[in-house]
Design a protein around this motif. Structure first.
Motif, PDB file in Angstrom:
ATOM      1  N   GLY A 108      57.172  95.648  12.214  1.00 10.61           N
ATOM      2  CA  GLY A 108      56.185  94.523  12.861  1.00 10.61           C
ATOM      3  C   GLY A 108      55.528  94.068  11.607  1.00 10.61           C
ATOM      4  N   GLY A 109      55.313  92.890  11.458  1.00 13.73           N
ATOM      5  CA  GLY A 109      54.332  92.101  10.269  1.00 13.73           C
ATOM      6  C   GLY A 109      54.955  91.902   8.987  1.00 13.73           C
ATOM      7  N   LYS A 110      56.321  92.680   8.921  1.00 11.05           N
ATOM      8  CA  LYS A 110      57.120  92.476   7.638  1.00 11.05           C
ATOM      9  C   LYS A 110      57.891  91.275   7.745  1.00 11.05           C
ATOM     10  CE  LYS A 110      57.332  96.992   5.536  1.00 11.05           C
ATOM     11  NZ  LYS A 110      57.540  98.210   6.229  1.00 11.05           N
ATOM     12  N   THR A 111      58.393  90.705   6.613  1.00 12.16           N
ATOM     13  CA  THR A 111      59.489  89.350   6.723  1.00 12.16           C
ATOM     14  C   THR A 111      60.545  89.759   6.002  1.00 12.16           C
ATOM     15  OG1 THR A 111      58.221  88.583   4.866  1.00 12.16           O
ATOM     16  CG2 THR A 111      57.881  87.419   6.878  1.00 12.16           C
ATOM     17  N   PRO A 112      61.716  89.500   6.489  1.00 11.13           N
ATOM     18  CA  PRO A 112      61.980  88.827   7.815  1.00 11.13           C
ATOM     19  C   PRO A 112      61.862  90.074   9.115  1.00 11.13           C
ATOM     20  CG  PRO A 112      64.150  89.513   6.841  1.00 11.13           C
ATOM     21  CD  PRO A 112      63.286  89.741   5.941  1.00 11.13           C
ATOM     22  N   GLY A 113      61.517  89.325  10.158  1.00  5.90           N
ATOM     23  CA  GLY A 113      61.153  90.231  11.379  1.00  5.90           C
ATOM     24  C   GLY A 113      62.368  89.621  12.376  1.00  5.90           C
ATOM     25  N   THR A 114      62.151  90.154  13.553  1.00  5.24           N
ATOM     26  CA  THR A 114      63.059  89.767  14.629  1.00  5.24           C
ATOM     27  C   THR A 114      62.401  88.591  15.554  1.00  5.24           C
ATOM     28  OG1 THR A 114      62.488  91.437  16.266  1.00  5.24           O
ATOM     29  CG2 THR A 114      64.193  92.024  14.763  1.00  5.24           C
ATOM     30  N   ILE A 115      63.296  88.124  16.271  1.00  7.91           N
ATOM     31  CA  ILE A 115      62.480  86.943  17.264  1.00  7.91           C
ATOM     32  C   ILE A 115      61.715  87.492  18.311  1.00  7.91           C
ATOM     33  CG2 ILE A 115      63.242  85.345  19.075  1.00  7.91           C
ATOM     34  CD1 ILE A 115      65.783  84.724  18.012  1.00  7.91           C
ATOM     35  N   THR A 116      61.663  88.903  18.669  1.00  6.52           N
ATOM     36  CA  THR A 116      60.815  89.394  19.677  1.00  6.52           C
ATOM     37  C   THR A 116      59.392  89.597  18.897  1.00  6.52           C
ATOM     38  OG1 THR A 116      61.952  91.469  18.949  1.00  6.52           O
ATOM     39  CG2 THR A 116      62.728  90.366  20.846  1.00  6.52           C
ATOM     40  N   CYS A 121      73.647  92.012  24.032  1.00  2.00           N
ATOM     41  CA  CYS A 121      72.296  91.415  24.902  1.00  2.00           C
ATOM     42  C   CYS A 121      71.150  92.262  24.824  1.00  2.00           C
ATOM     43  CB  CYS A 121      72.703  91.152  26.122  1.00  2.00           C
ATOM     44  SG  CYS A 121      74.082  89.999  26.350  1.00  2.00           S
ATOM     45  N   SER A 122      71.247  93.495  24.964  1.00  6.97           N
ATOM     46  CA  SER A 122      70.092  94.102  24.845  1.00  6.97           C
ATOM     47  C   SER A 122      69.131  94.294  23.347  1.00  6.97           C
ATOM     48  CB  SER A 122      69.926  95.493  25.533  1.00  6.97           C
ATOM     49  OG  SER A 122      71.030  96.374  25.358  1.00  6.97           O
ATOM     50  N   LEU A 123      69.934  94.447  22.507  1.00  7.42           N
ATOM     51  CA  LEU A 123      69.311  94.378  21.338  1.00  7.42           C
ATOM     52  C   LEU A 123      68.798  92.920  20.856  1.00  7.42           C
ATOM     53  CD1 LEU A 123      72.065  96.511  18.886  1.00  7.42           C
ATOM     54  CD2 LEU A 123      70.186  97.148  20.423  1.00  7.42           C
ATOM     55  N   VAL A 124      69.307  91.841  21.166  1.00  5.48           N
ATOM     56  CA  VAL A 124      68.670  90.547  20.955  1.00  5.48           C
ATOM     57  C   VAL A 124      67.318  90.647  21.489  1.00  5.48           C
ATOM     58  CG1 VAL A 124      68.870  88.106  21.311  1.00  5.48           C
ATOM     59  CG2 VAL A 124      70.662  89.143  20.567  1.00  5.48           C
ATOM     60  N   GLY A 125      67.222  91.305  22.629  1.00  2.00           N
ATOM     61  CA  GLY A 125      65.842  91.137  23.551  1.00  2.00           C
ATOM     62  C   GLY A 125      65.087  92.312  23.131  1.00  2.00           C
ATOM     63  N   CYS A 126      65.545  93.208  22.344  1.00  3.56           N
ATOM     64  CA  CYS A 126      64.515  94.544  22.097  1.00  3.56           C
ATOM     65  C   CYS A 126      63.410  94.257  21.426  1.00  3.56           C
ATOM     66  CB  CYS A 126      65.432  95.626  21.456  1.00  3.56           C
ATOM     67  SG  CYS A 126      64.562  97.325  21.193  1.00  3.56           S
ATOM     68  N   PHE A 127      62.320  94.466  21.938  1.00  4.09           N
ATOM     69  CA  PHE A 127      60.907  94.002  21.358  1.00  4.09           C
ATOM     70  C   PHE A 127      60.365  95.625  20.845  1.00  4.09           C
ATOM     71  CE2 PHE A 127      56.126  93.870  22.212  1.00  4.09           C
ATOM     72  CZ  PHE A 127      55.991  93.201  21.193  1.00  4.09           C
ATOM     73  N   SER A 128      60.101  96.623  21.353  1.00 11.21           N
ATOM     74  CA  SER A 128      59.263  97.895  20.949  1.00 11.21           C
ATOM     75  C   SER A 128      59.647  98.346  19.777  1.00 11.21           C
ATOM     76  CB  SER A 128      59.420  98.783  22.190  1.00 11.21           C
ATOM     77  OG  SER A 128      60.558  99.445  22.387  1.00 11.21           O
ATOM     78  N   PHE A 129      61.055  98.739  19.697  1.00  9.73           N
ATOM     79  CA  PHE A 129      61.572  99.282  18.201  1.00  9.73           C
ATOM     80  C   PHE A 129      61.308  98.241  17.055  1.00  9.73           C
ATOM     81  CE2 PHE A 129      65.352 100.597  15.585  1.00  9.73           C
ATOM     82  CZ  PHE A 129      64.726 101.613  15.064  1.00  9.73           C
TER      83      PHE A 129
END
Lengths: 277, 300
Positions: free
Chosen positions: B247-255, B233-241
């Protein structure tokens, strides 16, 4: 006996691999914070020194690209964290006491429990975005007040858990004994329960303090670009200057390590998962 | 609150029957008054925006109720949703296996080395993800320490360093940070298991793999599941890391996508639809977690 030697050797190899992956990322950050010049593929930096530390701490003036003076950010983070601790604990202590010691119907207790488990179970980032929309309307986005509120909501969940379990661990007989000899509820709380639960409450306060110091996601949406806490300066330095970013990372890491040493004695394992989201 | 009660009682000095009447009235209310501020904070600052993310996800650009945000989300971010799910599942599985093995080792070995590992492994638990992100950026960079060591030891070509700023680095960082937390919970469960079970199994000839799969893991199932659930659960929602690493690469995460949607387009509809996808991703496990915590009576 030869079998014993094989086991010992395997154990040592595993220990070395474990140490490598655990500590080298940390070591890499420490070396980068003092590396003035380090060109690939040299094994060690060509030039080391404390220049970036001194610049980051504002002791020498800096014209370097991506340079930040972290002192104002540190003081801001510290100030916010202190207010968040005071605010959170003054809300969490009464709530924890009521949940642990006072009569609340079972289904209501269950409802409150679910309410305090939701933020741990579901991703928080979408919540912060909608909180940002609310704060936009009432002018709290980009203000220190808004950031304090978002830190409050992040830490209150843990604070209520920890205070509740702390109060639960104090035997009710002690307070009952005090009240049976005529002490009021408030007096028996102040004289008996509060001192006995002090270690747990202090641990909870330290936990809240670090949660606020380290908070990233909420501050990113509610605070930026006007409220630059220490994690925000780390984020902006990270893209432009690896030395400054390393210095800030170490500055954020030190309180966490200190916390680790203090916390060993007071906290249960289950609470620590939410650290530094 | 208690103080004002006292003050009021003092005002009505020596009128004991009034005081008694008063306390009779307040004592059933007292618990509610004490929890009210905390509940208000969660309801106003968490529950309201949480529920808002659902209904805002159904409101299109023109302000009309529609599924357009979901359509757009699936068109633009289908791969990222799959990527998030894949990396999270992979990281959780690796972290679970590693943490079980490490916990078994710490439970069974009484050596000096085990004692040192038993102290050191806790380090990542207390580091915030921003710091982890910065550490991984310098450790895993194309010209970072890991590539440097691999190149110097002749394992890779120095001209072609490995790329870790993708699912590999993300998984590595997630496992690095979360496996120690899982050890903390799983080891606590192992310590509750009496050594006599293991001795008995050994005496009838059980080997280590059997001790792990037949005794330690089954007896500690609930702790392992709760730890894995919390990590997932915390990995799905993890944003900062992820944001700082890929960040800016594809594919990226939902956050990462949510942050882009909000910061660059001011598009809260699609951002909320993405948020609902991340809720759905954790929903089963989130319900399991909340139910198991309720059963356990977290507060007791």
């Amino acid at each position: 006996m030869p079998k014993n030697w094989i086991i010992k050797t395997i154990e040592i190899i595993i220990f070395i691999i474990f140490l490598f992956f655990l500590l080298v990322p940390l070591l890499s950050t420490i070396i980068w914070s003092i590396a003035l010049r380090w060109y690939w593929p040299n094994t060690f930096p060509q030039e080391i020194g404390l220049d970036y530390w001194l610049q980051a701490l504002g002791m020498i003036k800096s014209l370097t690209l991506g340079a930040v003076n972290v002192i104002p950010a540190f003081l801001l983070s510290l100030g916010i964290a202190i207010i968040v601790v005071l605010l959170t604990m003054s809300i969490a202590i009464p709530a924890g006491y009521a949940l642990a010691k006072l009569r609340i119907p079972k289904f209501l207790k269950g409802l409150i429990l679910i309410l305090f488990l939701l933020p741990r179970a579901f991703p928080q980032q979408p919540v912060f975005i909608n909180l940002m929309l609310v704060f936009n309307k009432i002018g709290l986005t980009g203000t220190v007040g808004g950031v304090i509120l978002v830190h409050l909501v992040v830490s209150i969940v843990y604070a209520v858990w920890i205070t509740t379990s702390t109060f639960s661990s104090i035997p009710p007989e002690l307070e009952e004994a005090a009240r049976s000899v005529g002490a009021s509820r408030i007096r028996s709380f102040l004289k008996i329960t509060l001192p006995l639960s002090a270690p747990g409450l202090i641990a909870s306060a330290v936990f809240v303090f670090l949660t606020s110091m380290d908070e990233f996601t909420g501050t990113f949406f509610i605070g930026i670009p006007f409220v630059t806490t220490l994690p925000m300066t780390l984020y902006s330095a990270s893209g432009s200057n690896i030395q400054f970013a390393s210095v800030i990372a170490i500055l954020l890491l030190v309180p966490s390590i200190l916390f680790m040493i203090i916390i060993q004695k007071f906290l249960k394992a289950e609470y620590l998962g939410g650290m530094g989201g | 609150m208690g103080y004002s009660l006292k003050k009021e009682l003092n005002l009505k000095e020596n009128k004991k029957e009034v005081g008694e009447k008063y306390s009779h009235l307040t004592s059933p209310l007292l618990p509610y008054l004490l929890v009210l501020p905390a509940v208000m904070v969660i309801v106003l600052l968490y529950l309201y925006p949480f529920l808002a993310s659902f209904w805002k996800s159904f409101i299109g650009k023109d302000g009309i109720l529609s599924l357009s945000n979901y359509q757009k989300t699936l068109n633009l971010y289908r791969m990222d949703i799959i990527f998030t799910f894949g990396v999270t599942v992979l990281s959780t599985l690796i972290a679970t296996c590693l943490s079980i093995l490490l916990s078994v080792y710490l439970k069974l070995s009484k050596s000096w080395l085990a004692k040192q590992i038993g102290i050191l492994y806790r380090l990542p638990i207390f580091l915030p993800y921003v710091v982890v992100a910065q550490m991984m950026r310098s450790f895993l960079a194309p010209h970072g320490i890991l590539n440097l060591i691999l190149a110097k030891s002749g394992l890779i070509d120095i001209e072609n360093p490995l790329q870790f700023f993708n699912w590999v680095g993300l998984t590595f960082g997630f496992v690095w940070k979360e496996a120690p937390f899982m050890v903390l919970i799983i080891l606590a469960g192992f310590q509750m298991i009496d050594d006599s079970y293991i001795e008995a199994a050994k005496s009838v000839g059980a080997k280590l793999p059997q001790i792990i799969t037949k005794i330690l893991v089954p007896m500690n199932k609930s702790n392992i599941l709760v730890a894995a659930t919390l990590v997932f659960c915390s990995l799905v929602g993890c944003f900062s890391f992820p944001y700082m690493l890929i960040g800016g690469k594809t594919p990226g995460t939902i956050t990462i996508d949510i942050a882009h949607r909000v910061n660059y387009f001011g598009d809260y509809g699609v951002a909320n639809a993405l948020g609902v996808f991340s809720y759905l991703m954790v929903s089963l496990l989130a319900v399991y977690y909340i139910r198991s915590m309720m059963k356990k009576g977290l507060y007791e």
